[in-house]
Every structure is written in structure tokens, then in C-alpha cells.
Design an enzyme around this catalytic site. Structure first.
Site, short mmCIF file in Angstrom:
data_model
loop_
_atom_site.label_atom_id
_atom_site.label_comp_id
_atom_site.label_asym_id
_atom_site.label_seq_id
_atom_site.Cartn_x
_atom_site.Cartn_y
_atom_site.Cartn_z
N GLY A 104 0.83 -1.21 0.00
CA GLY A 104 0.00 0.00 0.00
C GLY A 104 0.86 1.25 0.00
O GLY A 104 0.59 2.23 -0.71
N ARG A 132 -8.06 -2.28 -1.45
CA ARG A 132 -7.87 -1.14 -0.53
C ARG A 132 -8.22 0.19 -1.20
O ARG A 132 -8.06 0.35 -2.40
CB ARG A 132 -6.42 -1.15 0.00
CG ARG A 132 -6.15 -2.43 0.78
CD ARG A 132 -4.73 -2.52 1.27
NE ARG A 132 -4.42 -1.50 2.25
CZ ARG A 132 -3.22 -1.34 2.78
NH1 ARG A 132 -2.22 -2.11 2.41
NH2 ARG A 132 -3.01 -0.39 3.68
N ASP A 333 0.05 -0.13 13.25
CA ASP A 333 0.43 -1.47 12.79
C ASP A 333 0.64 -2.45 13.94
O ASP A 333 0.90 -3.63 13.70
CB ASP A 333 1.70 -1.39 11.94
CG ASP A 333 1.43 -0.67 10.61
OD1 ASP A 333 0.27 -0.61 10.20
OD2 ASP A 333 2.40 -0.18 10.00
N ARG A 406 0.95 -9.07 9.24
CA ARG A 406 0.94 -8.76 10.68
C ARG A 406 -0.01 -9.68 11.45
O ARG A 406 0.21 -9.96 12.63
CB ARG A 406 0.62 -7.29 10.91
CG ARG A 406 1.65 -6.38 10.26
CD ARG A 406 1.76 -5.03 10.89
NE ARG A 406 2.47 -4.14 10.00
CZ ARG A 406 3.80 -4.06 9.89
NH1 ARG A 406 4.58 -4.82 10.64
NH2 ARG A 406 4.36 -3.22 9.04
C1 S3P Z 1 2.61 3.38 6.37
C2 S3P Z 1 1.57 4.03 6.95
C3 S3P Z 1 0.50 3.36 7.68
C4 S3P Z 1 0.86 1.91 7.99
C5 S3P Z 1 1.53 1.20 6.87
C6 S3P Z 1 2.78 1.93 6.44
C7 S3P Z 1 3.59 4.18 5.66
O1 S3P Z 1 -0.63 3.40 6.87
O2 S3P Z 1 -0.28 1.21 8.39
O3 S3P Z 1 1.89 -0.11 7.27
O4 S3P Z 1 4.69 3.70 5.41
O5 S3P Z 1 3.28 5.32 5.32
P1 S3P Z 1 -1.58 4.70 6.87
O6 S3P Z 1 -0.67 5.84 6.81
O7 S3P Z 1 -2.42 4.59 5.66
O8 S3P Z 1 -2.36 4.61 8.15
#
Ligand code: S3P
Length: 702
Positions: A104, A132, A333, A406
Site C-alpha cells: 500500500g 484497498r 500497525d 501482521r
Molecule cells: C505506512 C503508513 C501506515 C501503515 C503502513 C505503512 C507508511 O498506513 O499502516 O503499514 O509507510 O506510510 P496509513 O498511513 O495509511 O495509516
């Protein structure tokens, strides 16, 4: 220096145990940002300690397809990464879809960096990433002038980005998300236009720190209860990076929780972990649970604080804790690993304000609830959180991890502690962020078991956990809900079952199935009142459980709800259910519903006849006119008049009378049932009351 995954023994604890220390792989968030920002810099960036997980590999491959030369990414964790930056808008037109796999962060940051480039690129991902939400980044990028389309499903990958010269933007994000913030900041920096992003609570600030280290002015402040980040005047070029990525706090968290639950006298130190305050929220929650983590600050690396984290095994169970929405962004996380710790805590842990977990690599709230329940933990799933009732019972089963790294590692941790026999269905998913996790966990566990002279091994091969002399006793808790017609039994029972993760048995549906079956096999008999056991057996009434809900089957077919509720069935069901042979023949089927952690059984004789030993018995009642009004509303009439209500009340009265006076299993309130008059009661209150009764009963039965 020890490698990630290597265990080093470095002396003895005050209590006679051993001091063990390990390192974890590099931080995923920082590695991802180093890759993308390094690719936008002018000149070569050198990155030490980068994570070689599946996520950064996917980002690295996408960057390679955009013409960025990266070396060392597929090599050992010891090699430096070298990234030849191509400047702010110098990426090459890719000739294939950019596949970000499960990442993501990779997809969202790349979208931001691509938005100002004179290119047309399509981002895609695996099944989890394609589910997502992407509109949270697409909307602000579109407002800046980028062309964004979804060739398949609106708001989901694949996503086509047509880069364009962008205009400045002030964006108020509805969610606290470092990925949204990062995407907008990268778009502004790449386009050399001012941007400001505000979010409800401050999310991780790695992008901000890294941009600053590359020569970008970043202004951060709290405004009107929100957190705002502004890049007022992005420079025409970014200086290359020369940094070391600290160990990933989110990976360290799994080991800290394992060490706390492992028992014995050893202490575990995780060395050189990133201690950025926007990431370490779990530490204060652990402290409230009685898990004291000692923090030893070391150097700063790449603008990030780094240090060692040391934890001793707990002597007793951790304490349950309440975690609220303000705390979630700094531990977003870590909720999965907190949930498994809560499963072993004394009391009920409540996690709220964590709705964002529903759109992570899996719906983590649902995944945690389902999987914890499956191994024997009582959990309630809330729209934005979880309530987890800690237990010292033996936990066992196969943990489904929904292809989420996770979730897999959280249950791996639990499975490696005394009193658990839990296997994970898809361990390979941990490679996304923590390659080598299982090997490291297994060797830590082996050491701890040998140190405890095999006691833990015994606990893991069938005996009760330490300090828990009692038999596991994981019986199915039965909540019997009886009551008069229209008292709100069905809706209440369904809601209580859903809250507790129990099965829901609607006994009325089974009697309706028999009625329907009899109407089918005896088309000429309009009012059956005698039936032989053989005839009933031939109807083959059965329940097939799909999670907490049962499908009703008769004569080899699944019966649809609308057929069960049809007028002709409604007119006869009360009469059919008064036939003694019918009641007798359905007794075993109803009792067989009591499996798993619990059952909410609803009907007319649940507490008195079917489950006379039910742990919770409730009898719902309401004023006859109110019951009549509800029934009419249920049928879809808007606002029933007084005459209509009177007629329906009289009909319900006759039905209750018939059910109360039948010879077998008459409807009656079990003596030990708690009576709830629902006349003026708000349904939510009614549900809460029964949920509380069930919880108390569960506690008492432990
Ligand atoms: C991350 C931000 C978080 C986290 C993801 C990594 C990042 O998501 O849950 O594992 O590296 O910017 P969100 O910023 O969408 O909450």
C-alpha cells in the site's frame, strides 16, 4: 555486529536468566521512502540497513521499470542500496503495468511521485491491495491537476495516472494516514508547488524527516485540533540520501510481546530500533499492561532516533487495557500484536477508534476477531475496535491470517508462548516486512524452552499452561432467549450473537421448516395436527452452519427465508409446533447447535426444555399493543392505526395463549430466567444487558 535474525547472548539477568539480544530487519516505511525519494533526487543515494522484504522489492521493481537504476536491493541485508536518482520529473515512460504486489505504501507514494511527471502509468497490486481504498489519494492528486482513472473498479487498483503540471493544494484529509500525507507531499515536491496537508491526528512523519534531510523546508504544526504539514517552497532539486535505516519498530513489537509472554527468567533486547515517537505508541500501552520496556537511546540515523528496547518476561498475566482513538495512529500497525497480548491479559481489553484497521492488508478487526475466537478467545468486534477478554485457558487451532503479514506474525507470537498450540495457515506472508521471522522466533522459543527445563515444551504438547491448574473447560456457553411474540427476540438474539461471535439459533425457523415440509408432502392436508416420527424423519430437517448463521434445510434443499416466512407457513406454524412428535424430533437438532464458543438460542422453550442448563436465560416481554405495533411495522406498514393494532394484539394474544397451553413444552418463563420488559427499552440497551449477562456468566464459568 549481529545480523538481523541472529541471537546474541550477552550476560546474565539479575534474576539468574540470560540476556539475549537480537536485531530486526530495517524499517519498511523508511526503506520505501528512501527508494522513492532517492529515485527523485539528483545523484546517487546510499542506503544502509534497508529492508529486503517483498514490499520494498515490489517498489524497487516498479522504479526500475520507470528507468531508475537501483543496485543491492536483491542482495544481502548488509549491502548498501544504491539508487541513481533521475531528478524530480525525469522518470521514464514504463512499458508495462507497475505491479506493487501487497504494498500500500509503495502504491500510494508512487502515485504521488508520478502525478507531476510527464508520463502515463498504471499501478496494480495483488488481491489484498486491489481491495484497498485509493480515492483518498486520488482525490487530492486530481484536484492538483493529475489525470487519474480506474480502468476496472472505481476507487480500487488498477489505477491509471496521467502526469501533468500540478497546482498548489491545501488538503484536509479525513483520515490520519502517512500514505495520504506522503502522496500529497511528494506530488507538491515533484511539481515544485506549495502543498499543505492536515490530518485529524499526527501520523508517522518519515516523509517529512527525509525531505528535510534532502534540503526541503517542511513546516509542521497543530492547528485547530488537527495536525498540519506544509511544504511552502519546494526546491528544484533534492540532494541524494546517505543514511542507515533503523530496525523496524513494528517488527520489534512482535518480539517484545513474545518475550513478555514467554515465561522464564530471560530478558530480550532488540537492538538499533527506530524510536520515532510517531511510531512507538505501543510502548505506553505496554507499560499500562504491566510490560515495562526499557528504552536505551543510541544514535540518530537519517534524521530518525534509534535505540535498544529491553523487556523481561512477565511473572504473571498482563493487565487488560483501554486504548482510545488518539493513541491509534502511533501504533496503527501494532494492534494485531496488542490483540494477542490482550488475549492473555487479566480482564477485558477495549481498543476503540481503530476503524482504519479495516482497510489494511486485510480487515484487521474482522481478521483478529474471527481468528482469536477460533482458537478459543472471547472477542467482540466493534465497528471501530475490539473487546478482547483475556484468558489463561489453553488456546489451540489453526490461525487464519487472511494473507496479512501482521496477522500471521501476531498469531505466530502467540503460538510460540506457553499454553498455546496455534499454527498459522500462511506463514509465508511475513516476508512482506520481516524476512526470517519464523526462523528467529523458533530459535528464541527453543532457547526459552530449554532454559525452562522443558516445562514450556510440556505445556505445548497438551498440558495446561503454567500457573493454571484448572482444566481448560472450553464448553459452549448457551444464552437462551425466550419470550412472547413481538417482544424483539429475533433481532435481539441476532445482535447479541454477532457481538459475542456466538452462533444464533432461531428455533422458530426450524418449526417453520417442518410446517413447510408437511405442506409439501401432504398437499391435500390444510391443517396437519398428527404426524409420525417416520414422516418427520423423511422431511430431513437440518441446519448447516456458515459461521454464526445456520441455513435451514428440508427434503434435501436449502429453504429460502421468504418461503419460511410465507403467509401459509405463518398461519400454521403455531399448530404444527404444538404436535408432541414434532417437538421431540427437533430436540437433538437444536441441541446440536451448541458448539464453538457460544450459542444464542431463541424461541419459546429454550430455557425451559431445550437448554434447561443454559448459563444465561432471558425472557423478553412487552406490552401487547407495543408488540402488535412492532409486528405490523415489521411487515412494512408505515404507521398502523389503533384498530389495526387492536386486531394484531388480539391475534398475538391468541397465539401466545395457544403456545402456553399446548401439552408439550408449553411456552413459559423458566424460573431462573431474567425477565426484560422491552416496552420502552432502546434495542441497543436491551442487547447490552444480555451481552453483559453473558460475559458475567463466562467469567463465572472459568
Ligand atoms: C505506512 C503508513 C501506515 C501503515 C503502513 C505503512 C507508511 O498506513 O499502516 O503499514 O509507510 O506510510 P496509513 O498511513 O495509511 O495509516
Amino acid at each position: 555486529m549481529a545480523e538481523p535474525g541472529e541471537i546474541v547472548r550477552s550476560g546474565a539477568t539479575a534474576g539468574g536468566g540470560r540476556e539475549l539480544s537480537v536485531r530486526v530487519p530495517g524499517d519498511k516505511s523508511i526503506t520505501q521512502r528512501a527508494l522513492v525519494l532517492g529515485a527523485l533526487a539528483e545523484g546517487e543515494s546510499r542506503i544502509g540497513g534497508a529492508l529486503r522484504g517483498a514490499d520494498p522489492l515490489a517498489t524497487g521493481r516498479a522504479l526500475a521499470a520507470l528507468g531508475v537504476q537501483i543496485t543491492g536491493l536483491e542482495g544481502s541485508a548488509d549491502d548498501d542500496l544504491r539508487i541513481r536518482g533521475r531528478g524530480l520529473r525525469g522518470w521514464r515512460q514504463p512499458n508495462a503495468v507497475l505491479d506493487l504486489g501487497n504494498s500500500g505504501t509503495g502504491a500510494r507514494l508512487l502515485a504521488g511521485a508520478l502525478a507531476p511527471q510527464p508520463l502515463d502509468a498504471v499501478l496494480a497490486g495483488d488481491k489484498s491491495l486491489s481491495a484497498r481504498p485509493m480515492e483518498r489519494i486520488a482525490a487530492p492528486l486530481r484536484r492538483m491537476g493529475a489525470g487519474i482513472e480506474y480502468p476496472e473498479l472505481p476507487g480500487r487498483l488498477p489505477m491509471r495516472i496521467g502526469g501533468a503540471p500540478l497546482t498548489p493544494l491545501r488538503h484536509e484529509s479525513a483520515v490520519s494516514s502517512a500514505q495520504v500525507k506522503g502522496a500529497v507531499l511528494l506530488a507538491g515536491v515533484g511539481a515544485e508547488v506549495a502543498v499543505e496537508v492536515s490530518e485529524p491526528r499526527r501520523s508517522r512523519d518519515h516523509s517529512e524527516r527525509m525531505l528535510e534531510s534532502m534540503g526541503v523546508e517542511v513546516v509542521e504544526r497543530a492547528v485547530a485540533g488537527r495536525w498540519s504539514v506544509r511544504v511552502p517552497a519546494p526546491p528544484p532539486r533534492l540532494a541524494p540520501l546517505d543514511m542507515r535505516v533503523p530496525g523496524d519498530f513494528s517488527s520489534a513489537a512482535f518480539l517484545l510481546v513474545w518475550a513478555a509472554l514467554a515465561g522464564g527468567r530471560d530478558a530480550l533486547t532488540v537492538r538499533a530500533v527506530g524510536l520515532n515517537g510517531t511510531r512507538t505508541g505501543l510502548l505506553s500501552v505496554l507499560a499500562r499492561m504491566g510490560v515495562a520496556v526499557e528504552v536505551v537511546p543510541r544514535e540518530t540515523a537519517g534524521g530518525e532516533p534509534v535505540g535498544d528496547l529491553r523487556v523481561d518476561a512477565l511473572a504473571g498475566p498482563p493487565q487488560a487495557v483501554e486504548v482510545g482513538g488518539d493513541e491509534i495512529p502511533a501504533m496503527i500497525d501494532e494492534v494485531p500484536v496488542l490483540a494477542v497480548l490482550a488475549a492473555r491479559a487479566e480482564g477485558v481489553t477495549r481498543i476503540a477508534g481503530a476503524r482504519e484497521l479495516r482497510v489494511k492488508e486485510s480487515d484487521r478487526l474482522a481478521a483478529l476477531a474471527v481468528t482469536l475466537r477460533r482458537i478459543g478467545v472471547a472477542v467482540e468486534e466493534l465497528p471501530d475496535g475490539l473487546e478482547i477478554e483475556g484468558t489463561r485457558d489453553r488456546l489451540s487451532g489453526v490461525a487464519e491470517c487472511f494473507r496479512d503479514h501482521r496477522i500471521a506474525m501476531a498469531f505466530g507470537v502467540l503460538g510460540a508462548t506457553p499454553g498455546c498450540d496455534v499454527r498459522v495457515d500462511d506463514p509465508g506472508t511475513s516476508d512482506v516486512s520481516f524476512p526470517g521471522f519464523w526462523k528467529l522466533l523458533a530459535s528464541l522459543r527453543r532457547r526459552s524452552e530449554t532454559a525452562r527445563g522443558g516445562r514450556a515444551a510440556a505445556a505445548n504438547s497438551g498440558s495446561a499452561p503454567e500457573g493454571d491448574g484448572a482444566a481448560p473447560g472450553r464448553g459452549c456457553l448457551v444464552v437462551a432467549i425466550d419470550g412472547s411474540a413481538g417482544s424483539g427476540k429475533s433481532t435481539t438474539a441476532a445482535a447479541v450473537a454477532a457481538r459475542l461471535g456466538f452462533r444464533h439459533l432461531d428455533s422458530g425457523a426450524i418449526y417453520r421448516a417442518v410446517t413447510l415440509g408437511l405442506l409439501e408432502v401432504r398437499p391435500g392436508d390444510a391443517a396437519p395436527h398428527r404426524v409420525t416420527p417416520a414422516e418427520l424423519a423423511a422431511l430431513a430437517i437440518d441446519l448447516k452452519w456458515l459461521g454464526g448463521r445456520a441455513e435451514v434445510w428440508a427434503l434435501g434443499d436449502r429453504i429460502r427465508d421468504e418461503d419460511l416466512r410465507s403467509e401459509r407457513v405463518t398461519a400454521l406454524v403455531s399448530r404444527v409446533s404444538a404436535i408432541p412428535a414434532v417437538r421431540a424430533c427437533l430436540l437433538d437438532l437444536q441441541r446440536s447447535a451448541a458448539a464453538g464458543p457460544g450459542l444464542v438460542a431463541e424461541g419459546r422453550d429454550m430455557g425451559s426444555v431445550v437448554f434447561p442448563k443454559a448459563e444465561v436465560k432471558v425472557y423478553l416481554d412487552a406490552d401487547p399493543r407495543e408488540r402488535a405495533r412492532r409486528r405490523i411495522l415489521q411487515r412494512g406498514t408505515r404507521s398502523p392505526g389503533p384498530a389495526e393494532i387492536e386486531t394484531e394484539a388480539a391475534r398475538l394474544g391468541r397465539r401466545d395463549e395457544r403456545d402456553s397451553s399446548r401439552s408439550v413444552a408449553p411456552m413459559r418463563r423458566a424460573e431462573d430466567a431474567v425477565v426484560i420488559d422491552t416496552t420502552g427499552l432502546d434495542p441497543a440497551e436491551q442487547i447490552d444487558r444480555i451481552v453483559r449477562l453473558a460475559r458475567d456468566a463466562r467469567r463465572a464459568s472459568r
